[in-house]
Scaffold this active site. Structure first.
Site, PDB file in Angstrom:
ATOM      1  N   SER A   7       0.864  -1.184   0.000  1.00  0.00           N
ATOM      2  CA  SER A   7       0.000   0.000   0.000  1.00  0.00           C
ATOM      3  C   SER A   7       0.899   1.233   0.000  1.00  0.00           C
ATOM      4  O   SER A   7       2.104   1.133   0.256  1.00  0.00           O
ATOM      5  CB  SER A   7      -0.913  -0.009   1.228  1.00  0.00           C
ATOM      6  OG  SER A   7      -0.158  -0.206   2.400  1.00  0.00           O
ATOM      7  N   GLU A   9       1.325   5.540   1.062  1.00  0.00           N
ATOM      8  CA  GLU A   9       0.858   6.654   1.899  1.00  0.00           C
ATOM      9  C   GLU A   9       1.201   7.994   1.243  1.00  0.00           C
ATOM     10  O   GLU A   9       2.309   8.192   0.765  1.00  0.00           O
ATOM     11  CB  GLU A   9       1.542   6.565   3.267  1.00  0.00           C
ATOM     12  CG  GLU A   9       1.127   7.680   4.197  1.00  0.00           C
ATOM     13  CD  GLU A   9       1.673   7.478   5.606  1.00  0.00           C
ATOM     14  OE1 GLU A   9       1.461   6.386   6.174  1.00  0.00           O
ATOM     15  OE2 GLU A   9       2.328   8.396   6.103  1.00  0.00           O
ATOM     16  N   ALA A  43      -2.365  16.398  13.221  1.00  0.00           N
ATOM     17  CA  ALA A  43      -3.000  16.277  14.538  1.00  0.00           C
ATOM     18  C   ALA A  43      -3.571  17.624  14.974  1.00  0.00           C
ATOM     19  O   ALA A  43      -3.036  18.683  14.649  1.00  0.00           O
ATOM     20  CB  ALA A  43      -1.980  15.780  15.548  1.00  0.00           C
ATOM     21  N   HIS A  69      -6.081   8.899   7.429  1.00  0.00           N
ATOM     22  CA  HIS A  69      -5.587   8.851   8.804  1.00  0.00           C
ATOM     23  C   HIS A  69      -6.488   9.775   9.610  1.00  0.00           C
ATOM     24  O   HIS A  69      -7.000  10.782   9.103  1.00  0.00           O
ATOM     25  CB  HIS A  69      -4.149   9.362   8.897  1.00  0.00           C
ATOM     26  CG  HIS A  69      -3.155   8.509   8.180  1.00  0.00           C
ATOM     27  ND1 HIS A  69      -1.836   8.434   8.561  1.00  0.00           N
ATOM     28  CD2 HIS A  69      -3.277   7.683   7.101  1.00  0.00           C
ATOM     29  CE1 HIS A  69      -1.183   7.613   7.758  1.00  0.00           C
ATOM     30  NE2 HIS A  69      -2.036   7.153   6.850  1.00  0.00           N
ATOM     31  N   ARG A  99      -2.846   8.635  17.641  1.00  0.00           N
ATOM     32  CA  ARG A  99      -2.947   9.692  18.642  1.00  0.00           C
ATOM     33  C   ARG A  99      -2.560  11.024  18.035  1.00  0.00           C
ATOM     34  O   ARG A  99      -3.212  12.030  18.221  1.00  0.00           O
ATOM     35  CB  ARG A  99      -2.020   9.383  19.829  1.00  0.00           C
ATOM     36  CG  ARG A  99      -2.167  10.398  20.950  1.00  0.00           C
ATOM     37  CD  ARG A  99      -0.998  10.354  21.912  1.00  0.00           C
ATOM     38  NE  ARG A  99       0.212  10.897  21.318  1.00  0.00           N
ATOM     39  CZ  ARG A  99       1.342  11.080  21.984  1.00  0.00           C
ATOM     40  NH1 ARG A  99       1.423  10.736  23.252  1.00  0.00           N
ATOM     41  NH2 ARG A  99       2.401  11.579  21.381  1.00  0.00           N
ATOM     42  N   ASP A 101       0.595  14.037  17.358  1.00  0.00           N
ATOM     43  CA  ASP A 101       1.425  14.852  18.261  1.00  0.00           C
ATOM     44  C   ASP A 101       0.854  16.250  18.235  1.00  0.00           C
ATOM     45  O   ASP A 101       0.556  16.785  17.159  1.00  0.00           O
ATOM     46  CB  ASP A 101       2.879  14.874  17.763  1.00  0.00           C
ATOM     47  CG  ASP A 101       3.510  13.502  17.869  1.00  0.00           C
ATOM     48  OD1 ASP A 101       3.495  12.938  18.979  1.00  0.00           O
ATOM     49  OD2 ASP A 101       4.004  12.991  16.846  1.00  0.00           O
ATOM     50  N   ALA A 115      -4.264   6.705  21.354  1.00  0.00           N
ATOM     51  CA  ALA A 115      -4.850   6.019  20.192  1.00  0.00           C
ATOM     52  C   ALA A 115      -5.796   4.895  20.622  1.00  0.00           C
ATOM     53  O   ALA A 115      -6.811   4.646  19.960  1.00  0.00           O
ATOM     54  CB  ALA A 115      -3.737   5.479  19.300  1.00  0.00           C
ATOM     55  N   PHE A 211      13.444  13.473   9.688  1.00  0.00           N
ATOM     56  CA  PHE A 211      12.276  12.633  10.046  1.00  0.00           C
ATOM     57  C   PHE A 211      12.653  11.628  11.129  1.00  0.00           C
ATOM     58  O   PHE A 211      11.927  11.426  12.099  1.00  0.00           O
ATOM     59  CB  PHE A 211      11.783  11.813   8.847  1.00  0.00           C
ATOM     60  CG  PHE A 211      11.104  12.607   7.788  1.00  0.00           C
ATOM     61  CD1 PHE A 211      10.277  13.672   8.101  1.00  0.00           C
ATOM     62  CD2 PHE A 211      11.274  12.271   6.449  1.00  0.00           C
ATOM     63  CE1 PHE A 211       9.645  14.397   7.109  1.00  0.00           C
ATOM     64  CE2 PHE A 211      10.652  12.996   5.449  1.00  0.00           C
ATOM     65  CZ  PHE A 211       9.845  14.062   5.782  1.00  0.00           C
ATOM     66  N   HIS A 261       3.991  -1.161   3.590  1.00  0.00           N
ATOM     67  CA  HIS A 261       3.298   0.130   3.405  1.00  0.00           C
ATOM     68  C   HIS A 261       4.374   1.165   3.096  1.00  0.00           C
ATOM     69  O   HIS A 261       5.240   1.428   3.939  1.00  0.00           O
ATOM     70  CB  HIS A 261       2.560   0.489   4.699  1.00  0.00           C
ATOM     71  CG  HIS A 261       1.763   1.753   4.640  1.00  0.00           C
ATOM     72  ND1 HIS A 261       0.584   1.866   3.922  1.00  0.00           N
ATOM     73  CD2 HIS A 261       1.963   2.966   5.213  1.00  0.00           C
ATOM     74  CE1 HIS A 261       0.095   3.090   4.072  1.00  0.00           C
ATOM     75  NE2 HIS A 261       0.911   3.786   4.839  1.00  0.00           N
TER      76      HIS A 261
HETATM   77  P1  FAD Z   1      -0.393   5.905  21.052  1.00  0.00           P
HETATM   78  O1  FAD Z   1      -0.575   4.484  20.627  1.00  0.00           O
HETATM   79  O2  FAD Z   1      -1.462   6.523  21.879  1.00  0.00           O
HETATM   80  O3  FAD Z   1       0.991   5.958  21.853  1.00  0.00           O
HETATM   81  C1  FAD Z   1       1.615   7.193  22.133  1.00  0.00           C
HETATM   82  C2  FAD Z   1       2.564   7.038  23.302  1.00  0.00           C
HETATM   83  O4  FAD Z   1       1.827   6.977  24.519  1.00  0.00           O
HETATM   84  C3  FAD Z   1       3.421   5.773  23.276  1.00  0.00           C
HETATM   85  O5  FAD Z   1       4.672   6.093  23.827  1.00  0.00           O
HETATM   86  C4  FAD Z   1       2.664   4.814  24.195  1.00  0.00           C
HETATM   87  O6  FAD Z   1       3.512   3.820  24.721  1.00  0.00           O
HETATM   88  C5  FAD Z   1       2.165   5.804  25.242  1.00  0.00           C
HETATM   89  N1  FAD Z   1       0.930   5.435  25.936  1.00  0.00           N
HETATM   90  C6  FAD Z   1      -0.171   4.856  25.424  1.00  0.00           C
HETATM   91  N2  FAD Z   1      -1.127   4.754  26.378  1.00  0.00           N
HETATM   92  C7  FAD Z   1      -0.619   5.311  27.483  1.00  0.00           C
HETATM   93  C8  FAD Z   1      -1.123   5.546  28.810  1.00  0.00           C
HETATM   94  N3  FAD Z   1      -2.345   5.169  29.145  1.00  0.00           N
HETATM   95  N4  FAD Z   1      -0.312   6.170  29.698  1.00  0.00           N
HETATM   96  C9  FAD Z   1       0.936   6.567  29.367  1.00  0.00           C
HETATM   97  N5  FAD Z   1       1.471   6.366  28.135  1.00  0.00           N
HETATM   98  C10 FAD Z   1       0.683   5.746  27.221  1.00  0.00           C
HETATM   99  N6  FAD Z   1       0.854  11.556  13.085  1.00  0.00           N
HETATM  100  C11 FAD Z   1      -0.021  12.484  12.649  1.00  0.00           C
HETATM  101  O7  FAD Z   1      -0.163  13.532  13.276  1.00  0.00           O
HETATM  102  N7  FAD Z   1      -0.746  12.291  11.509  1.00  0.00           N
HETATM  103  C12 FAD Z   1      -0.664  11.158  10.782  1.00  0.00           C
HETATM  104  O8  FAD Z   1      -1.350  11.023   9.770  1.00  0.00           O
HETATM  105  C13 FAD Z   1       0.236  10.143  11.227  1.00  0.00           C
HETATM  106  N8  FAD Z   1       0.346   8.969  10.565  1.00  0.00           N
HETATM  107  C14 FAD Z   1       1.153   7.990  11.086  1.00  0.00           C
HETATM  108  C15 FAD Z   1       1.172   6.738  10.445  1.00  0.00           C
HETATM  109  C16 FAD Z   1       1.962   5.714  10.938  1.00  0.00           C
HETATM  110  C17 FAD Z   1       1.938   4.377  10.255  1.00  0.00           C
HETATM  111  C18 FAD Z   1       2.776   5.923  12.094  1.00  0.00           C
HETATM  112  C19 FAD Z   1       3.667   4.829  12.610  1.00  0.00           C
HETATM  113  C20 FAD Z   1       2.761   7.168  12.723  1.00  0.00           C
HETATM  114  C21 FAD Z   1       1.945   8.185  12.235  1.00  0.00           C
HETATM  115  N9  FAD Z   1       1.857   9.435  12.873  1.00  0.00           N
HETATM  116  C22 FAD Z   1       0.991  10.392  12.409  1.00  0.00           C
HETATM  117  C23 FAD Z   1       2.696   9.717  14.038  1.00  0.00           C
HETATM  118  C24 FAD Z   1       1.985   9.398  15.360  1.00  0.00           C
HETATM  119  O9  FAD Z   1       0.848  10.211  15.503  1.00  0.00           O
HETATM  120  C25 FAD Z   1       2.981   9.684  16.486  1.00  0.00           C
HETATM  121  O10 FAD Z   1       3.986   8.709  16.492  1.00  0.00           O
HETATM  122  C26 FAD Z   1       2.377   9.861  17.876  1.00  0.00           C
HETATM  123  O11 FAD Z   1       3.400  10.375  18.725  1.00  0.00           O
HETATM  124  C27 FAD Z   1       1.870   8.561  18.514  1.00  0.00           C
HETATM  125  O12 FAD Z   1       0.753   8.108  17.916  1.00  0.00           O
HETATM  126  P2  FAD Z   1       0.178   6.640  18.265  1.00  0.00           P
HETATM  127  O13 FAD Z   1      -1.068   6.482  17.531  1.00  0.00           O
HETATM  128  O14 FAD Z   1       1.226   5.627  18.141  1.00  0.00           O
HETATM  129  O15 FAD Z   1      -0.136   6.880  19.842  1.00  0.00           O
END
Ligand code: FAD
Length: 287
Positions: A7, A9, A43, A69, A99, A101, A115, A211, A261
Site C-alpha cells: 500500500s 501513503e 494532529a 488517517h 494519537r 502529536d 490512540a 524525520f 506500506h
Molecule cells: P499511542 O498508541 O497513543 O501511543 C503514544 C505514546 O503513549 C506511546 O509512547 C505509548 O507507549 C504511550 N501510551 C499509550 N497509552 C498510554 C497511557 N495510558 N499512559 C501513558 N502512556 C501511554 N501523526 C499524525 O499527526 N498524523 C498522521 O497522519 C500520522 N500517521 C502515522 C502513520 C503511521 C503508520 C505511524 C507509525 C505514525 C503516524 N503518525 C501520524 C505519528 C503518530 O501520531 C505519532 O507517532 C504519535 O506520537 C503517537 O501516535 P500513536 O497512535 O502511536 O499513539
C-alpha cells in the site's frame, strides 16, 4: 513464497497544483494494483480540510480503497464522530487511527488522549464498519515508558478493536522481527492482527535524518556514513537508497511479512521501482 500486499501513503499537499500532481502520482502508483492508499492527517485538525479534499479526489478516481488517517489528540469526540460519519457516507471503509502529536503551542490532550481511546471510540460509534489500522514501533515510541509498555500499548490497541498495525519506518529488519515475535509470545496471532512493515525509501539525506530524529527511528551508522559521503550527489544517494531498501524488503519478504506500506513522500519513484523490482505487482511491467 507468498507475495505480501502493498500500500502507499500520501500527505496532503498545500496547493491546487500540488493536488494535480498528487493525482498524477496516484494514477501511476495505482497501476501497480496496491491494496489501498492512505492519506495523513495533521494532529489537532491542522490539515482536516486538505486531508478530506484529497481523500474525496482520490476516492473518485478509482475503486482502490482510500484510508484516511485520523488522530485524536486535542480533538473532541463530536469532531471525530462527524469526520467518521462523513467518511462512512462517502464509502470509506478503512481508517488509520492515531494519537498524533500536538502542534506546538496547543495544550490539552482532548477527550481521547491516546490512540487506544480512539480505537474504542471508533468501534463504539461505527461498530465494525471500518477496518482499523494503528501505529506500531519496532524501535519503540520515543515517549514510551519502556519497550514492554509500548508493546503492551499495541496489544491494547488490538484488543480495543484494531485489525492491523503499520510500523514506523526502520532499516534494521531485526527490530521488526523482534516486535512480531514479541507479539506472538504475548498471545497475539499476527496472522489475524497483522504487523505491516512501514517502508521509507531513501530519497534525500537531510529530510530522512530530520524525520528519523523527529520520530525516534534509527538510521544505522553505515547508512548515515554513506549518505554523508555522497553529499549532494543525488544519483548516488538514490542508487544506494534503492539498494538498502530493496535488501530490507527482501529480508522481510523471506520472513513472511504480510504487507509493506510505502511512505511515498508523494513521489512515483522510487516507490514504483521498488514494488516492480520486488515482483510485488501482478501487472506485467514489460508491456
Ligand atoms: P499511542 O498508541 O497513543 O501511543 C503514544 C505514546 O503513549 C506511546 O509512547 C505509548 O507507549 C504511550 N501510551 C499509550 N497509552 C498510554 C497511557 N495510558 N499512559 C501513558 N502512556 C501511554 N501523526 C499524525 O499527526 N498524523 C498522521 O497522519 C500520522 N500517521 C502515522 C502513520 C503511521 C503508520 C505511524 C507509525 C505514525 C503516524 N503518525 C501520524 C505519528 C503518530 O501520531 C505519532 O507517532 C504519535 O506520537 C503517537 O501516535 P500513536 O497512535 O502511536 O499513539
Amino acid at each position: 513464497m507468498n507475495k505480501p500486499n502493498f500500500s502507499f501513503e500520501f500527505f496532503p499537499t498545500k496547493t491546487d497544483d500540488g493536488v494535480t500532481k498528487l493525482s498524477q502520482t496516484f494514477d501511476a502508483l495505482n497501476e501497480l494494483s496496491p491494496a489501498f492508499f492512505s492519506v495523513t492527517y495533521g494532529a489537532g485538525g491542522t490539515t482536516r480540510e486538505r486531508t478530506i479534499g484529497i481523500v474525496e479526489t482520490l476516492q473518485k478516481r478509482s475503486n482502490t480503497p482510500i484510508a484516511p488517517h485520523i488522530s485524536c489528540i486535542g480533538d473532541d469526540k463530536a469532531v471525530i464522530a462527524e469526520l467518521l460519519d462523513y467518511y462512512k457516507s462517502i464509502g470509506i471503509n478503512r481508517i488509520v487511527a492515531l494519537r498524533g502529536d500536538l502542534p506546538s503551542g496547543q495544550v490539552g490532550m482532548g477527550e481521547l488522549p491516546f490512540a487506544v481511546d480512539l480505537v474504542h471510540f471508533i468501534r463504539e460509534h461505527t461498530g465494525d464498519h471500518f477496518h482499523i489500522e494503528v501505529a506500531a514501533y519496532p524501535e519503540m515510541h520515543p515517549q514510551a515508558r519502556s519497550f514492554d509498555a509500548d508493546i503492551q500499548n499495541l496489544i491494547n490497541k488490538f484488543n480495543a478493536g484494531a485489525n492491523s498495525a503499520i510500523t514506523q519506518f526502520f532499516y534494521n529488519a531485526e527490530s521488526y522481527l523482534y516486535l512480531r515475535d514479541a507479539l506472538e509470545k504475548r498471545g497475539i496471532d499476527t496472522s489475524l492482527n497483522r504487523l505491516v512493515a512501514g517502508i521509507m525509501p531513501i530519497i534525500n539525506s537531510s529530510n530522512l535524518i530530520r524525520f528519523a530524529d523527529g520520530c525516534g527511528a534509527d538510521i544505522p551508522r553505515y547508512i548515515r556514513r554513506q549518505l554523508s559521503d555522497y553529499g549532494d550527489d543525488r544519483k548516488a544517494i538514490r542508487e544506494f537508497g534503492f539498494e538498502v531498501v530493496h535488501r530490507l524488503c527482501e529480508i522481510l519478504i523471506n520472513e513472511g511479512v504480510p504487507a509493506l506500506h510505502f511512505y511515498t513522500m508523494n513521489r512515483i519513484e522510487p516507490n514504483k521501482r521498488l514494488v516492480e523490482s520486488l515482483g510485488l505487482t501482478s501487472i506485467s511491467t514489460k508491456a
